[in-house]
Structures are given as C-alpha cells and as structure tokens.
Design an enzyme around this catalytic site. Structure first.
Site, mmCIF file in Angstrom:
data_model
loop_
_atom_site.group_PDB
_atom_site.id
_atom_site.type_symbol
_atom_site.label_atom_id
_atom_site.label_comp_id
_atom_site.label_asym_id
_atom_site.label_seq_id
_atom_site.Cartn_x
_atom_site.Cartn_y
_atom_site.Cartn_z
ATOM 1 N N ARG A 223 0.845 -1.193 0.000
ATOM 2 C CA ARG A 223 0.000 0.000 0.000
ATOM 3 C C ARG A 223 0.885 1.249 0.000
ATOM 4 O O ARG A 223 1.954 1.259 0.607
ATOM 5 C CB ARG A 223 -0.919 0.025 1.229
ATOM 6 C CG ARG A 223 -2.071 -0.970 1.171
ATOM 7 C CD ARG A 223 -3.098 -0.562 0.118
ATOM 8 N NE ARG A 223 -4.233 -1.469 0.051
ATOM 9 C CZ ARG A 223 -4.315 -2.526 -0.749
ATOM 10 N NH1 ARG A 223 -3.298 -2.824 -1.557
ATOM 11 N NH2 ARG A 223 -5.393 -3.284 -0.756
ATOM 12 N N HIS A 271 -0.212 0.284 -10.188
ATOM 13 C CA HIS A 271 -0.967 -0.643 -9.330
ATOM 14 C C HIS A 271 -1.458 -1.848 -10.137
ATOM 15 O O HIS A 271 -2.644 -2.193 -10.131
ATOM 16 C CB HIS A 271 -2.146 0.072 -8.667
ATOM 17 C CG HIS A 271 -2.578 -0.585 -7.380
ATOM 18 N ND1 HIS A 271 -3.059 0.120 -6.308
ATOM 19 C CD2 HIS A 271 -2.590 -1.889 -6.987
ATOM 20 C CE1 HIS A 271 -3.363 -0.702 -5.316
ATOM 21 N NE2 HIS A 271 -3.082 -1.939 -5.718
#
Length: 308
Positions: A223, A271
């Site tokens: 993250r 991502h």
C-alpha cells in the site's frame, strides 16, 4: 436479499455479470442504483465512497474486492456487527509472485539503467549483481507474502522474511516482530507485502532505510501508505537506496506533478502487480454469500483488532 457492488474507481459491471453467470437468480445491484436499501445483506467494496454503509439496516457482510481490507477497516460507517471479509484469489498470488520476481531480476541486471541508456543510444554494459551476493527480504508473510518468498527461493535467491510471528518456510530465513533490526541489517532488496495497519503505516521511513544492507533497494507492492514519500526521495538522493520500484501510492492515479515522476532511480507501475479477475472473484464472493445465508463460517474473515 441482494448483493451490492460499490466502488468509486472501478467498473463493477464485469463483476455483476460474472456473478449472474454463476447464478441467474441472484439479485445483484451496483451502487448508486440500489432499489431497496433494506434488501442489501451483502456488499462487495473497493475504494468505496465515504459514509455509505450505515444506510443499509440489514447488512451482514462487507467483502473487499481484493486481498487488502484497509479501506474497509477505515470506514466508520460499517457497523461493528457487520462481518468483514476479503478475496484471496489464487491468481492474485501467482501474479504477485511473477511481478516481484521480475522486479528483483530487473534490479540485479540493471534493466532500469539500460532502459534509460536506450533513450540516449548509450551502449554501456554494467556489472550485474549476483544472486548469491544479495538477500531479498520480504516484509509480511501472509498468504501472498509467503508464496512470494517461496517462489523467490525456488528461483535461487537468498530469501528472508519478517512477520508478526515467526514462520517456518523451507529455504527462507524468518524473523519475528521483535527481530526487525537484524532482518533489515541482512537485507539488500526489501519487498513490502505488509497489511496496512496502524503499526505498519509509514513503516518505510528514513530510519528503516538506514538499517538496510548496502546496496539497498525497495520494492513496494503493498500500500502507498506504508511509504513516507519524502523519506524515500531523501534516501535515494543520499545514496542510502540505489533504486525503488513502486506499484502503489498514497494517491492514485499518481498526480502528474508528483516528484516521483521523472526520477531515474524510481520505477513506477500503475498498481498492476496483481489484478483481480471478475470470473475468479465471483466464485469466491458467491461462496461467502451462500455461507452467510446458511450461517456458516465465512472464508478469509478480517480481524478488526489485528487489522487484516
């Protein structure tokens, strides 16, 4: 009863279609087009809008669309009695293993430098790092982290792993929570696969980078909130780290004005290290939905106290 799919950033139609293909009798709705809030008993969420879930009086379960659940744990509108779950799809682990292995190899063989040299037609062979001379340290040995560590070891890398409790993994040197410093001291290529909790937020900081063995590298596929961004820039500028490969960021998409863009020492991917496939995810969602209806134990339930 109905299933609600809710997200600010993702097209949920393929997930609805995949669920309906499995069972045409399901009542699946996509937020914000919800006909009856009272009928919603199961929700599937990914980066959902704020303050939504308190509006559904019969909600029993909220499932993350992926392996991470921090977006659910930070949502105060989810009542405490509502169970939280996450999706742990086999292909997610396989994709992550492939991506991390690729990133480690790119570091060892200077692929980032060669990409830069190609732009300038600069023919300059470099002496590559040898597998036996570096240690790859995996932070986080959950379902995915453990598989990544095993895959790296199978490919001939020296591998260590750090987690809350000491794990036993063949051909991987493991460390417990209290052994962070010796883990870092032995690590050259640090791979972050930690869950995002209060304890792990901002863990990738200057003080941590200083403890890595030289040459030092970072791969963050967990993250964006794990990373103190200004500390990374400082560590790269000061030579504490040689390179960073980042797939996750505090704000996504990464703004065009962000200082990470244009830095040769940072590789940016949007991502994509592992991406959920609607067909596979639908199977897992439907299984937990049926378990909820039958009052059975849910799969991959999230512990609110632990944060994962």
């Amino acid at each position: 009863m109905s299933i609600m799919l809710i997200s600010r950033t993702r097209n949920m139609e393929p997930y609805r279609d995949a669920l309906m293909d499995l069972d045409s009798n399901l009542d699946v709705e996509i937020w914000p087009d919800i006909k009856s809030r009272k009928r919603v008993s199961f929700a599937v969420a990914w980066k959902q809008p704020k303050n939504q879930f308190s509006q559904y009086p019969n909600l029993k379960v909220v499932s993350s669309l992926g392996a991470g659940a921090d977006h659910l744990l930070k949502d105060d509108s989810i009542p405490q009695h509502v169970a939280l779950t996450r999706v742990v799809a086999p292909t997610l682990s396989d994709q992550m293993c492939d991506f991390v292995t690729l990133s480690v190899l790119a570091i060892l063989r200077h692929i980032h430098d060669y990409n830069k040299q190609q732009v300038w037609a600069d023919w300059k062979p470099r002496v590559h790092y040898k597998k036996e001379d570096v240690m790859v340290g995996v932070m986080g040995l959950g379902n995915i982290g453990k598989k990544v560590a095993v895959r790296l070891a199978e490919n001939g890398f020296n591998v260590s792993g750090w987690s809350n409790s000491k794990k036993s993994i063949p051909n991987v040197v493991t460390y417990s929570k209290e052994q962070l410093d010796p883990f870092l001291a032995a690590t050259n290529i640090l791979v972050c696969l930690l869950p995002l909790t209060k304890e792990t937020t901002d863990i990738l900081s200057l003080s941590l980078f200083k403890k890595l063995s030289s040459p030092g590298f970072l791969i963050n596929v967990a993250r964006g909130e794990h990373l103190v961004e200004e500390d990374l820039i400082y560590a790269l500028d000061m030579g504490l780290l040689n390179h960073a490969a980042l797939d996750v960021f505090q704000k996504e998409p990464l703004p065009e004005s962000h200082p990470f863009w244009g830095r040769d020492a940072i590789t940016i991917t949007p991502h994509i290290a592992s991406v959920t496939e609607p067909e596979e995810v639908a199977d897992l969602i439907l299984e937990n939905y049926k378990r909820m209806l039958s009052s059975m134990e849910l799969l991959n339930r999230v512990d609110r106290y632990k944060g994962y």
